[in-house]
Design a protein around this motif. Structure first.
Motif, short mmCIF file in Angstrom:
data_model
loop_
_atom_site.label_atom_id
_atom_site.label_comp_id
_atom_site.label_asym_id
_atom_site.label_seq_id
_atom_site.Cartn_x
_atom_site.Cartn_y
_atom_site.Cartn_z
N GLY A 1 106.09 11.43 103.26
CA GLY A 1 105.40 10.17 102.98
C GLY A 1 106.25 9.25 102.13
N ARG A 2 106.92 9.83 101.12
CA ARG A 2 107.73 9.03 100.20
C ARG A 2 108.93 8.41 100.94
NH1 ARG A 2 111.23 9.22 95.97
NH2 ARG A 2 112.21 11.03 96.90
N GLN A 3 109.58 9.26 101.78
CA GLN A 3 110.73 8.77 102.53
C GLN A 3 110.34 7.64 103.48
OE1 GLN A 3 113.78 9.38 101.92
NE2 GLN A 3 113.41 11.02 100.45
N LEU A 4 109.22 7.82 104.14
CA LEU A 4 108.76 6.80 105.09
C LEU A 4 108.45 5.49 104.35
CD1 LEU A 4 106.42 8.92 107.38
CD2 LEU A 4 108.54 7.81 108.06
N MET A 5 107.85 5.61 103.18
CA MET A 5 107.53 4.41 102.42
C MET A 5 108.80 3.69 101.99
SD MET A 5 104.32 5.68 100.16
CE MET A 5 104.11 4.15 99.27
N LYS A 6 109.80 4.49 101.60
CA LYS A 6 111.09 3.91 101.20
C LYS A 6 111.72 3.16 102.36
CE LYS A 6 113.89 6.40 97.91
NZ LYS A 6 114.47 7.74 97.77
N LEU A 7 111.72 3.83 103.53
CA LEU A 7 112.27 3.22 104.74
C LEU A 7 111.61 1.88 105.03
CD1 LEU A 7 112.68 5.98 107.46
CD2 LEU A 7 114.36 4.24 106.84
N GLU A 8 110.34 1.84 104.76
CA GLU A 8 109.57 0.63 105.02
C GLU A 8 109.68 -0.38 103.89
OE1 GLU A 8 107.34 -0.81 107.60
OE2 GLU A 8 109.15 0.19 108.28
N GLY A 9 110.48 -0.03 102.89
CA GLY A 9 110.66 -0.95 101.77
C GLY A 9 109.43 -1.06 100.89
N LEU A 10 108.59 -0.04 100.93
CA LEU A 10 107.39 -0.08 100.09
C LEU A 10 107.70 0.55 98.73
CD1 LEU A 10 104.89 1.13 102.83
CD2 LEU A 10 104.89 -1.14 101.79
N ASP B 1 98.31 20.42 94.34
CA ASP B 1 97.70 20.06 95.61
C ASP B 1 97.02 18.70 95.56
OD1 ASP B 1 95.11 22.53 95.14
OD2 ASP B 1 95.51 20.67 94.12
N PHE B 2 97.58 17.83 94.80
CA PHE B 2 96.98 16.52 94.67
C PHE B 2 98.03 15.46 94.98
CE2 PHE B 2 94.37 13.66 91.61
CZ PHE B 2 94.22 12.75 92.64
N LEU B 3 97.85 14.79 96.10
CA LEU B 3 98.75 13.69 96.44
C LEU B 3 98.00 12.39 96.21
CD1 LEU B 3 100.01 14.99 99.88
CD2 LEU B 3 101.28 14.97 97.76
N THR C 1 107.53 2.91 95.84
CA THR C 1 107.09 4.32 95.75
C THR C 1 106.80 4.76 94.32
OG1 THR C 1 109.36 5.07 95.64
CG2 THR C 1 108.34 5.08 97.81
N THR C 2 106.88 3.82 93.37
CA THR C 2 106.72 4.25 91.98
C THR C 2 105.31 4.79 91.71
OG1 THR C 2 106.32 1.94 91.44
CG2 THR C 2 108.47 2.82 90.89
N GLU C 3 104.34 4.28 92.43
CA GLU C 3 102.98 4.76 92.19
C GLU C 3 102.65 5.99 93.04
OE1 GLU C 3 99.62 1.91 91.95
OE2 GLU C 3 101.21 0.45 92.34
N PHE C 4 103.58 6.32 93.92
CA PHE C 4 103.34 7.45 94.81
C PHE C 4 103.78 8.70 94.09
CE2 PHE C 4 104.77 10.04 98.55
CZ PHE C 4 103.52 10.18 99.11
N MET C 5 102.85 9.44 93.61
CA MET C 5 103.26 10.58 92.80
C MET C 5 102.41 11.79 93.12
SD MET C 5 101.73 9.03 89.39
CE MET C 5 100.10 8.34 89.37
N GLN C 6 102.96 12.90 92.74
CA GLN C 6 102.25 14.13 92.95
C GLN C 6 101.72 14.57 91.59
OE1 GLN C 6 104.59 17.22 94.59
NE2 GLN C 6 102.83 18.11 95.61
N GLU C 7 100.42 14.57 91.45
CA GLU C 7 99.87 14.82 90.11
C GLU C 7 99.80 16.30 89.78
OE1 GLU C 7 96.43 12.63 89.26
OE2 GLU C 7 97.38 10.73 89.77
#
Ligand SMILES: [Zn+2]
Lengths: 204, 217
Positions: free
Chosen positions: B170-179, B190-192, B181-187
């Motif tokens: 998910g993170r790689q795809l978001m990066k590719l899309e230029g989105l 088993d929590f995405l 990713t700073t808020e995309f974290m794994q808490e």
């Protein structure tokens, strides 16, 4: 001695279809009883039972060393929830007045376990259930909160150990024991008067 | 009159009664339990009621099994799978290949779509950026959904492979899309979690069912 699940799986991976047949037979009654109790009727239960095994067959290469029974019941439980959720969504699209489901695409608060799983309905599934006491127990189990019912039904019909239920549900064993304990407390209250009869063999 | 220590001990014993019934209690604990039952009427009655209740519930709730045609259909599937496995590419590799191909095609499509100079570029430029952003977000959600086949598939994927792989994808795809990713974290294990904007189509905790991850497109 009975061949272990993992050995049977290994044999099936190598192409021995009979090994899988042994597994299907081993879990035929426990798994089907669990699904039937958690869903809306025999037809649904048949479909879900089949789907569980199709998924097992397709995913057999990625399955690794966890307890097979936990994995099996986990897939079954997920499919039961999924079906109930879809049905609820379908019902609300089909003229229901549910507000939350329209904005929530059926996944989220609106589809908590308690909301999506079928509520109590009499479903005679064996001889004993036709008796008065059997019906009472059956109703009392159906009226348990969904997460307690899941643990109770896994333990009784599925014969899963608590450790296996915990693994299957992704919970700690203490949480599973607490749910079982709550379930038993509720059933004990409901069945108070019948305790004298419990344990007597009601089979004909 | 029982003191608090005794009540706590009884709570502990009730757990042990359940574990004893399921055959999961150690010998030492079983000894302790037997000794406690000899002296505590409350626990003894819990023990007896539980045993009777469970035994009756088992008889009541257990059903015969599915229709014979169901078992036949399962065995047909089982045989078909063995046959394909021996004469064709192993299914798992085939599926992995299909996913990889789908990803390459989709990502290439996205990159071409965003980078190409030409008539469509003006059309893109005219559209509000929020709309384009939303499209990219949907793209990521869509690709993640392909990988997992469906909702149940997503849960099984995470259960089997751990959430890390899906998270990383998910993170790689978001990066590719230029989105961002700073808020995309794994808490935790088993929590995405995804940023608010991705919530409707991305991964999120399925809180009440305690299934770790949900994918919806
Ligand atoms: Zn006690």
């Amino acid at each position: 001695m009975e061949e272990e699940d993992k050995d049977l799986l290994a044999r099936y991976r190598q192409g021995d279809v009979d090994a899988l047949a042994v597994l299907v037979e081993r879990y035929r009654r426990p798994l089907f009883s669990f699904i039937l109790r958690m869903t809306e009727g025999k037809e649904d239960a048949d479909e879900i039972f089949q789907e569980v095994w199709v998924r097992v067959i397709r995913k057999i290469d990625s399955y690794r060393n966890k307890s097979f029974i936990s994995w099996l019941f986990r897939i079954a439980h997920n499919l039961v929830i999924d079906r109930a959720r879809r049905r609820k969504k379908f019902i609300s699209l089909d003229g229901g007045m549910s507000q939350s489901s329209s904005e929530d695409s059926g996944i989220g608060r609106d589809s908590t376990l308690s909301n999506v799983l079928p509520s109590a309905s009499p479903r005679p599934s064996s001889v004993i259930e036709a008796t008065e006491l059997g019906e009472k127990i059956s109703r009392a189990v159906d009226e348990l909160p969904a997460e307690q019912k899941t643990v109770f039904v896994m333990r009784t019909t599925g014969e899963l150990r608590f450790r296996e239920i915990a693994e299957s549900q992704g919970l700690s064993i203490n949480t599973v024991l607490a749910r079982m304990h709550y379930a038993l407390s509720k059933l004990r209250i409901v069945l108070q008067e019948d305790y004298a009869m419990l344990g007597v063999d009601h089979e004909m | 009159m029982p003191c608090w220590g005794w009540i706590m001990k009884c709570e502990d014993m009730e757990k042990k009664i359940l574990l004893h019934e399921s055959g999961e209690l150690s010998l030492a604990d079983a000894d302790e339990l037997v000794r406690h039952l000899e002296s505590c009427t409350d626990c003894r009655s819990f023990h007896d009621d539980t045993a009777r209740l469970l035994s009756t519930a088992r008889k009541t709730l257990s059903a015969d099994g599915p229709s014979p045609r169901v078992t036949a259909a399962i065995m047909a599937e089982a045989r078909a799978r063995v046959t394909t496995r021996t004469i064709a590419i192993p299914w798992r590799r085939a599926r992995a290949f299909a996913y990889a191909a789908a990803l390459v095609i989709a990502v290439t499509g996205m990159i071409l779509f965003h980078d190409r100079k030409g008539p469509t570029d003006d059309a893109v430029a005219d559209r509000p950026s929020a709309e384009i952003e939303q499209e990219r977000i949907s793209g990521v959600g869509f690709l993640l959904a392909i990988v997992c086949e469906d909702d149940v598939g997503a849960e099984e994927y995470v259960y089997e492979q751990g959430p890390q792989n899906l998270y990383e994808l998910g993170r790689q795809l978001m990066k590719l899309e230029g989105l961002d990713t700073t808020e995309f974290m794994q808490e935790d294990d088993d929590f995405l979690s995804l940023p608010g904007a991705l919530q409707p189509i991305g991964l999120r905790r399925h809180s009440v069912d305690e299934h770790p991850v949900k994918i919806c497109v």
